[in-house]
Write a protein that holds these residues in place. Sequence first.
Motif, mmCIF file in Angstrom:
data_model
loop_
_atom_site.group_PDB
_atom_site.id
_atom_site.type_symbol
_atom_site.label_atom_id
_atom_site.label_comp_id
_atom_site.label_asym_id
_atom_site.label_seq_id
_atom_site.Cartn_x
_atom_site.Cartn_y
_atom_site.Cartn_z
ATOM 1 N N GLU A 65 0.852 -1.202 0.000
ATOM 2 C CA GLU A 65 0.000 0.000 0.000
ATOM 3 C C GLU A 65 0.884 1.247 0.000
ATOM 4 O O GLU A 65 0.931 2.013 0.960
ATOM 5 N N LYS A 95 -1.746 6.219 -0.639
ATOM 6 C CA LYS A 95 -3.056 6.359 -0.003
ATOM 7 C C LYS A 95 -3.604 7.751 -0.312
ATOM 8 O O LYS A 95 -2.885 8.746 -0.150
ATOM 9 N N TYR A 127 -6.297 10.434 0.737
ATOM 10 C CA TYR A 127 -7.146 10.815 1.863
ATOM 11 C C TYR A 127 -8.165 11.854 1.417
ATOM 12 O O TYR A 127 -7.797 12.908 0.883
ATOM 13 N N ILE A 165 -10.419 6.845 3.030
ATOM 14 C CA ILE A 165 -9.042 6.677 2.579
ATOM 15 C C ILE A 165 -9.038 5.620 1.484
ATOM 16 O O ILE A 165 -9.496 4.497 1.685
ATOM 17 N N THR A 194 -6.931 3.280 -1.190
ATOM 18 C CA THR A 194 -5.635 2.686 -1.495
ATOM 19 C C THR A 194 -5.723 2.006 -2.858
ATOM 20 O O THR A 194 -6.350 0.946 -2.980
#
Length: 343
Positions: A254, A257, A259, A285, A287
Amino acid sequence: MEKTQKSFINVALVGYGYWGPNLLRVFSECDAVKVLWCCDKRVERLKIVKRKFPAVKTTRKIENILQDDKVDAVIIATPLSTHFILAKKILLFNKHVWLEKPMTENSAQAAQLIALAKSKNKVLFVDHIFLYTQPVSYLKKIIDENVIGKIYHLDSSRINLGLFQPDTNVIWDLAIHDITIMLYLFGKNPKSVFAFGNSHIRKGLDDTAYLRFTFDKKTSAYIRVSWLSPLKIRRTIISGNKKMILYDDLETSEKVKIYDYRVSINKNYKPWSSTSGYQYRTGDIHTPALENKEALKTACEHFIDCILRNKIPLTSGEAGLNCVKILEAASFSLKNKGAEQIL
């Protein structure tokens, strides 16, 4: 550049040190490439090459490579101080060049190589490797699509214990990665740079540095680099007026990310009021699933494709020169106690 009628490229590698083994492995695995030579001054390194790649000829003299008309391109993975003289020799012998970062010790050298490559109709490629990673390619895409909106701020940390370089400071060794990523994602040059640092271990060799870049009134970037950290960190945060990004290159799966976070000001905000004048959005969030492809392989394929199809590389000589100019300005600021340098 001249368009070749060949379907594959013969290459040679100069320098089998820290990064050379990766280069030799990846180029040897590329379908459109045949590695003919590996050159290094150290006999013990060449013995390793012979053991792992018996079909590759080894030599301590670059002249053997230069005089081999079968060699189409040469990969230079040697100390920075040797880049210019080696690349110049290779171009004069009408061969394409892959240069490890940084391109050269100064912008005058880089400009000479660009002019020579153009006069010889040869590809001049600079290995700014992070631009060939899946996370950075993804970030470029979503930024260009305005997913995070207006970029306020980039903050990047690239710190670890060593490796101290013999001929360059921590800015030229580590910050160059973050600078190339910043330039690629922002799609423009900063207006100025301020650099602060110190040499704690070896006098005159800065091992820790902080760089601040200005773009416009509401956009800035900060880069922290160090060879004196017990922890290895490779982390970049980008804040926009719509969303925010965390890019951690050390994450195994990951790395990126997104946000759905942002900050705004209430319409009735009064400067003298308390913290209640701000609104904080903390949403989901995301990913993204990114392909796990080795960046060096992508770069290798791109280099070969540029030779075969007469294309300008993403990380061309001009891109390398631009980065060297910024490194020069940052170094000047560093030596002058953080004085602003206009770019």
